[in-house]
Design a protein around this motif. Structure first.
Motif, mmCIF file in Angstrom:
data_model
loop_
_atom_site.group_PDB
_atom_site.id
_atom_site.type_symbol
_atom_site.label_atom_id
_atom_site.label_comp_id
_atom_site.label_asym_id
_atom_site.label_seq_id
_atom_site.Cartn_x
_atom_site.Cartn_y
_atom_site.Cartn_z
ATOM 1 N N LEU A 46 0.841 -1.192 0.000
ATOM 2 C CA LEU A 46 0.000 0.000 0.000
ATOM 3 C C LEU A 46 0.878 1.245 0.000
ATOM 4 N N HIS A 130 -14.173 -8.365 5.834
ATOM 5 C CA HIS A 130 -13.994 -7.349 4.800
ATOM 6 C C HIS A 130 -15.253 -7.200 3.951
ATOM 7 N N ALA A 161 -6.553 -7.345 -4.020
ATOM 8 C CA ALA A 161 -7.264 -6.090 -4.257
ATOM 9 C C ALA A 161 -8.691 -6.134 -3.723
ATOM 10 N N ASP A 162 -9.311 -7.312 -3.746
ATOM 11 C CA ASP A 162 -10.672 -7.448 -3.235
ATOM 12 C C ASP A 162 -10.744 -7.184 -1.738
ATOM 13 N N TYR A 163 -9.620 -7.310 -1.062
ATOM 14 C CA TYR A 163 -9.588 -7.118 0.382
ATOM 15 C C TYR A 163 -9.002 -5.765 0.777
ATOM 16 N N MET A 164 -7.968 -5.320 0.098
ATOM 17 C CA MET A 164 -7.364 -4.038 0.447
ATOM 18 C C MET A 164 -8.375 -2.903 0.333
ATOM 19 N N ASN A 165 -9.261 -2.986 -0.638
ATOM 20 C CA ASN A 165 -10.245 -1.923 -0.838
ATOM 21 C C ASN A 165 -11.376 -1.955 0.179
ATOM 22 N N ARG A 166 -11.403 -2.986 1.013
ATOM 23 C CA ARG A 166 -12.484 -3.126 1.993
ATOM 24 C C ARG A 166 -11.959 -3.170 3.429
ATOM 25 N N ARG A 167 -10.739 -2.749 3.627
ATOM 26 C CA ARG A 167 -10.112 -2.896 4.939
ATOM 27 C C ARG A 167 -10.790 -2.040 6.012
ATOM 28 N N THR A 168 -11.354 -0.900 5.637
ATOM 29 C CA THR A 168 -12.035 -0.060 6.615
ATOM 30 C C THR A 168 -13.196 -0.800 7.252
ATOM 31 N N GLN A 210 -10.887 5.429 4.907
ATOM 32 C CA GLN A 210 -11.857 5.258 3.835
ATOM 33 C C GLN A 210 -11.371 4.158 2.907
ATOM 34 N N ASP A 211 -12.290 3.597 2.175
ATOM 35 C CA ASP A 211 -11.955 2.545 1.214
ATOM 36 C C ASP A 211 -11.891 3.130 -0.201
#
Length: 211
Positions: A46, A130, A161-168, A210-211
């Motif tokens: 990241l 997530h 990527a499916d998880y990094m964008n939903r970490r919040t 934020q995501d």
């Protein structure tokens, strides 16, 4: 070289030294051979981490129990030739049969300054968070099945990527579960479902605003 040139060169070197970022170093011990390392590797890429944080993931032998991870981390932490800022162990509780000596491993980690990120029943619960809330008790196989249904994975490798964008959302849901268990008076290792992997993200200073 003139005196002025030497002074200018010294100033230039000083400015370079002052502006160079000091990288924090993390050594993270995991029991999983694929999912956990791939997730942590994705975190390390990241933008907010890549330039200022060095992350090393050590995979113990297949089937390593939490006490083995903690023993390895504590032993390495006592060495004088390693320049590590933070030591972490990432492991599971497992269900219906939990790992042995979980409380002892947690106490030893705490007493030796080794941080822990624990998922109950397993790391797949952290991945599920997530994408969706999960408040009902889960056995390990159930958590794995839910995760596989969500990301259509083979149960091992990770589409990061499916998880990094939903970490919040994962952090928010994990904290909500933690608060729920605390209010219910549920103590470790009985807080199922739960995950403190969010604490690793906070230590790494991952942006979860934020995501």
């Amino acid at each position: 070289m003139s005196a002025r040139t030497r002074r200018d060169k010294k100033k230039s070197l000083k400015r370079t030294t002052e502006t160079k970022a000091v990288r924090a170093t993390f050594r993270i011990y995991v029991e999983g051979a694929a999912t956990e390392p791939e997730y942590i590797s994705a975190l390390s890429r990241l933008p907010e981490l890549a330039e200022r944080t060095a992350v090393e993931v050590l995979i113990e032998e297949t089937g390593a129990v939490p006490s083995t991870l903690v023993d390895s981390a504590c032993e390495d932490k006592r060495r004088n030739d390693l320049d590590i800022d933070q030591y972490w162990c990432v492991f599971d509780v497992e269900s219906p049969v939990p790992h042995p000596n979980l409380k002892g491993a947690m106490i030893k980690a705490r007493d030796n300054g080794v941080a822990t990120a624990v998922s109950n029943p397993c790391f797949e619960l952290w991945l599920v968070l997530h994408h969706a809330a999960q408040t009902a008790f889960l056995e390990t196989d159930q958590a794995i099945s839910i995760r596989n249904a969500i990301d259509q994975s083979d149960g091992k490798h990770l589409a990061a990527a499916d998880y990094m964008n939903r970490r919040t959302e994962a952090v928010r849901r994990a904290k909500s579960l933690e608060k729920r268990h605390r209010n219910n008076g549920t103590d470790f290792p009985d807080e199922n479902p739960s995950s403190t992997v969010y604490k690793l993200l906070e230590a790494l200073k991952v942006d979860v605003s934020q995501d």
